[in-house]
Design a protein around this motif. Sequence first.
Motif, PDB file in Angstrom:
ATOM      1  N   SER A 164       0.834  -1.197   0.000  1.00 58.03           N
ATOM      2  CA  SER A 164       0.000   0.000   0.000  1.00 58.03           C
ATOM      3  C   SER A 164       0.870   1.250   0.000  1.00 58.03           C
ATOM      4  CB  SER A 164      -0.900   0.004   1.227  1.00 58.03           C
ATOM      5  OG  SER A 164      -0.095   0.024   2.381  1.00 58.03           O
ATOM      6  N   TRP A 165       0.310   2.313  -0.553  1.00 55.90           N
ATOM      7  CA  TRP A 165       1.012   3.578  -0.568  1.00 55.90           C
ATOM      8  C   TRP A 165       0.864   4.240   0.782  1.00 55.90           C
ATOM      9  CZ3 TRP A 165       4.248   4.871  -4.282  1.00 55.90           C
ATOM     10  CH2 TRP A 165       4.110   4.233  -5.508  1.00 55.90           C
ATOM     11  N   PRO A 166       1.841   5.064   1.156  1.00 60.04           N
ATOM     12  CA  PRO A 166       1.689   5.814   2.388  1.00 60.04           C
ATOM     13  C   PRO A 166       0.430   6.679   2.313  1.00 60.04           C
ATOM     14  CG  PRO A 166       3.798   6.327   1.308  1.00 60.04           C
ATOM     15  CD  PRO A 166       3.087   5.342   0.462  1.00 60.04           C
ATOM     16  N   SER A 167      -0.066   7.073   3.457  1.00 53.91           N
ATOM     17  CA  SER A 167      -1.309   7.839   3.444  1.00 53.91           C
ATOM     18  C   SER A 167      -1.151   9.083   2.569  1.00 53.91           C
ATOM     19  CB  SER A 167      -1.675   8.264   4.858  1.00 53.91           C
ATOM     20  OG  SER A 167      -0.700   9.172   5.331  1.00 53.91           O
ATOM     21  N   GLY A 168      -2.209   9.476   1.891  1.00 51.82           N
ATOM     22  CA  GLY A 168      -2.115  10.574   0.928  1.00 51.82           C
ATOM     23  C   GLY A 168      -2.135  10.010  -0.475  1.00 51.82           C
ATOM     24  N   GLY A 169      -2.139   8.683  -0.587  1.00 51.57           N
ATOM     25  CA  GLY A 169      -2.274   8.061  -1.886  1.00 51.57           C
ATOM     26  C   GLY A 169      -0.966   7.978  -2.639  1.00 51.57           C
ATOM     27  N   GLY A 170      -1.046   7.365  -3.796  1.00 55.96           N
ATOM     28  CA  GLY A 170       0.140   7.171  -4.623  1.00 55.96           C
ATOM     29  C   GLY A 170       0.458   8.401  -5.441  1.00 55.96           C
ATOM     30  N   PRO A 171       1.311   8.247  -6.435  1.00 63.45           N
ATOM     31  CA  PRO A 171       1.653   9.382  -7.286  1.00 63.45           C
ATOM     32  C   PRO A 171       0.435   9.841  -8.086  1.00 63.45           C
ATOM     33  CG  PRO A 171       2.473   7.351  -8.223  1.00 63.45           C
ATOM     34  CD  PRO A 171       1.947   7.009  -6.867  1.00 63.45           C
ATOM     35  N   ARG A 172       0.344  11.138  -8.318  1.00 57.63           N
ATOM     36  CA  ARG A 172      -0.782  11.670  -9.079  1.00 57.63           C
ATOM     37  C   ARG A 172      -0.266  12.433 -10.286  1.00 57.63           C
ATOM     38  NH1 ARG A 172      -3.847  15.550  -6.839  1.00 57.63           N
ATOM     39  NH2 ARG A 172      -2.054  16.239  -5.656  1.00 57.63           N
ATOM     40  N   VAL A 173      -1.066  12.419 -11.341  1.00 57.22           N
ATOM     41  CA  VAL A 173      -0.729  13.212 -12.526  1.00 57.22           C
ATOM     42  C   VAL A 173      -1.395  14.569 -12.373  1.00 57.22           C
ATOM     43  CG1 VAL A 173      -0.871  13.345 -15.027  1.00 57.22           C
ATOM     44  CG2 VAL A 173      -0.606  11.132 -13.917  1.00 57.22           C
ATOM     45  N   VAL A 174      -0.610  15.619 -12.373  1.00 50.88           N
ATOM     46  CA  VAL A 174      -1.167  16.956 -12.186  1.00 50.88           C
ATOM     47  C   VAL A 174      -0.679  17.880 -13.292  1.00 50.88           C
ATOM     48  CG1 VAL A 174      -1.355  16.757  -9.680  1.00 50.88           C
ATOM     49  CG2 VAL A 174       0.750  17.609 -10.689  1.00 50.88           C
ATOM     50  N   ARG A 175      -1.347  19.032 -13.411  1.00 53.61           N
ATOM     51  CA  ARG A 175      -0.900  20.039 -14.370  1.00 53.61           C
ATOM     52  C   ARG A 175       0.392  20.657 -13.859  1.00 53.61           C
ATOM     53  NH1 ARG A 175      -5.089  23.706 -16.824  1.00 53.61           N
ATOM     54  NH2 ARG A 175      -6.407  22.307 -18.014  1.00 53.61           N
ATOM     55  N   ALA A 176       1.359  20.794 -14.747  1.00 52.88           N
ATOM     56  CA  ALA A 176       2.646  21.350 -14.345  1.00 52.88           C
ATOM     57  C   ALA A 176       2.557  22.867 -14.254  1.00 52.88           C
ATOM     58  CB  ALA A 176       3.713  20.952 -15.354  1.00 52.88           C
ATOM     59  N   ALA A 177       3.524  23.460 -13.570  1.00 53.83           N
ATOM     60  CA  ALA A 177       3.523  24.913 -13.418  1.00 53.83           C
ATOM     61  C   ALA A 177       3.808  25.591 -14.760  1.00 53.83           C
ATOM     62  CB  ALA A 177       4.554  25.317 -12.379  1.00 53.83           C
ATOM     63  N   ASP A 178       4.750  25.029 -15.510  1.00 50.63           N
ATOM     64  CA  ASP A 178       5.021  25.612 -16.837  1.00 50.63           C
ATOM     65  C   ASP A 178       4.054  24.999 -17.836  1.00 50.63           C
ATOM     66  OD1 ASP A 178       6.286  23.347 -16.107  1.00 50.63           O
ATOM     67  OD2 ASP A 178       8.033  23.612 -17.397  1.00 50.63           O
ATOM     68  N   GLU A 179       3.324  25.897 -18.516  1.00 49.58           N
ATOM     69  CA  GLU A 179       2.164  25.461 -19.272  1.00 49.58           C
ATOM     70  C   GLU A 179       2.515  24.756 -20.578  1.00 49.58           C
ATOM     71  OE1 GLU A 179      -1.740  27.741 -21.013  1.00 49.58           O
ATOM     72  OE2 GLU A 179      -0.677  28.529 -19.292  1.00 49.58           O
ATOM     73  N   THR A 180       3.462  25.321 -21.337  1.00 46.32           N
ATOM     74  CA  THR A 180       3.735  24.769 -22.658  1.00 46.32           C
ATOM     75  C   THR A 180       4.839  23.712 -22.582  1.00 46.32           C
ATOM     76  OG1 THR A 180       5.195  26.635 -23.000  1.00 46.32           O
ATOM     77  CG2 THR A 180       3.028  26.759 -24.009  1.00 46.32           C
ATOM     78  N   VAL A 181       4.729  22.762 -23.503  1.00 46.11           N
ATOM     79  CA  VAL A 181       5.726  21.698 -23.567  1.00 46.11           C
ATOM     80  C   VAL A 181       6.891  22.178 -24.416  1.00 46.11           C
ATOM     81  CG1 VAL A 181       6.168  19.333 -24.262  1.00 46.11           C
ATOM     82  CG2 VAL A 181       3.901  19.990 -23.460  1.00 46.11           C
ATOM     83  N   ARG A 182       8.083  22.140 -23.846  1.00 46.51           N
ATOM     84  CA  ARG A 182       9.278  22.417 -24.665  1.00 46.51           C
ATOM     85  C   ARG A 182       9.921  21.072 -24.955  1.00 46.51           C
ATOM     86  NH1 ARG A 182      12.680  26.201 -21.552  1.00 46.51           N
ATOM     87  NH2 ARG A 182      14.140  25.833 -23.235  1.00 46.51           N
ATOM     88  N   LEU A 183       9.936  20.782 -26.266  1.00 45.46           N
ATOM     89  CA  LEU A 183      10.280  19.435 -26.704  1.00 45.46           C
ATOM     90  C   LEU A 183      11.638  18.971 -26.189  1.00 45.46           C
ATOM     91  CD1 LEU A 183       8.386  17.704 -28.179  1.00 45.46           C
ATOM     92  CD2 LEU A 183       9.372  18.415 -30.332  1.00 45.46           C
ATOM     93  N   ASP A 184      12.664  19.811 -26.304  1.00 47.85           N
ATOM     94  CA  ASP A 184      14.002  19.347 -25.913  1.00 47.85           C
ATOM     95  C   ASP A 184      14.104  19.125 -24.414  1.00 47.85           C
ATOM     96  OD1 ASP A 184      13.453  21.969 -26.510  1.00 47.85           O
ATOM     97  OD2 ASP A 184      15.303  22.293 -27.624  1.00 47.85           O
ATOM     98  N   LYS A 185      13.430  20.014 -23.661  1.00 47.91           N
ATOM     99  CA  LYS A 185      13.453  19.855 -22.210  1.00 47.91           C
ATOM    100  C   LYS A 185      12.759  18.552 -21.813  1.00 47.91           C
ATOM    101  CE  LYS A 185      11.922  22.284 -18.095  1.00 47.91           C
ATOM    102  NZ  LYS A 185      10.850  23.168 -17.652  1.00 47.91           N
ATOM    103  N   GLU A 186      11.630  18.300 -22.476  1.00 45.38           N
ATOM    104  CA  GLU A 186      10.867  17.093 -22.178  1.00 45.38           C
ATOM    105  C   GLU A 186      11.677  15.844 -22.511  1.00 45.38           C
ATOM    106  OE1 GLU A 186       7.788  17.867 -20.893  1.00 45.38           O
ATOM    107  OE2 GLU A 186       7.667  15.769 -20.294  1.00 45.38           O
ATOM    108  N   MET A 187      12.425  15.906 -23.634  1.00 48.77           N
ATOM    109  CA  MET A 187      13.256  14.755 -24.028  1.00 48.77           C
ATOM    110  C   MET A 187      14.339  14.503 -22.986  1.00 48.77           C
ATOM    111  SD  MET A 187      12.032  13.805 -26.926  1.00 48.77           S
ATOM    112  CE  MET A 187      13.238  12.906 -27.844  1.00 48.77           C
TER     113      MET A 187
END
Lengths: 144, 130
Positions: free
Chosen positions: B73-96
Amino acid sequence: MSMFGILDISAAGMDVQQARLEAAAANLANSQTTGQAGAVYQPLTVVVHSILGKGVASTDNLSADSLPRPAVTGTAELDVAPRLVYDPGHPDADSRGFVAMPGVDPIASMLDLISISRSYEANLRAFDVTRTLMQRTLDMGNHR
Amino acid sequence: MSSIVSQPVFGVLSQALDVAALKQAVHTANIANAGVPGYHRLEVSFDAQMQRASDELTRTTDQPTTAAEGGESWPSGGGPRVVRAADETVRLDKEMALMAKDAVRYQTLLSAFERTVGLLQMAIKEGREG
């Protein structure tokens, strides 16, 4: 959670880039065609949307299976005015001697091609990394 | 003494692998959706949960919790979550670059898993080869 779904996302990304490439190629290929005013080729653009997984309304609480994937939702004709070239001898010239050609911006099209190519490569690379990780997971413990 | 195969390290490693796999999925989605109008970059939020779990563990060091025992089981507070990132646009090279980093992390975890299994196998065979 399945890692196969991740490969689907990359495939969707490559599919979208393929569609963009088709539109850009068609625009460039048709850029020198002529037509009577109104019948001239209209540059195309693809409309791409991010589609969330089934049963997911917002990006607040996503799981690996419901991550958004891009999809081409349609092709639209860009509403750009035709380029008028003065060429009185041309069979398609109008009464003032102007020939209408599609308003394709060659520089913008070339830039599109670069961006498409880079995006496609990035998706392919992501696909490759996912595949390597899956393969490594499958090989786990098979070294002796 | 707890059973040899229920060592805490297996639970922790498999949870870490789950997070790493989710991160790979999110990088892939970001790359695939880069440039799509209205798309907001996503990321895996885990550090916050990790911090909370770590606080919890330091508070209850006397009586080990199930998380410390390496339960599934995950520690209380649940497992990892997918959230919106602070930086809005995807920069391809950074993401790579981020994807490459997390892929190495995933492979490191796999190696750790393999080595732990290897140690167990060695123990089972009483250190004999073959």
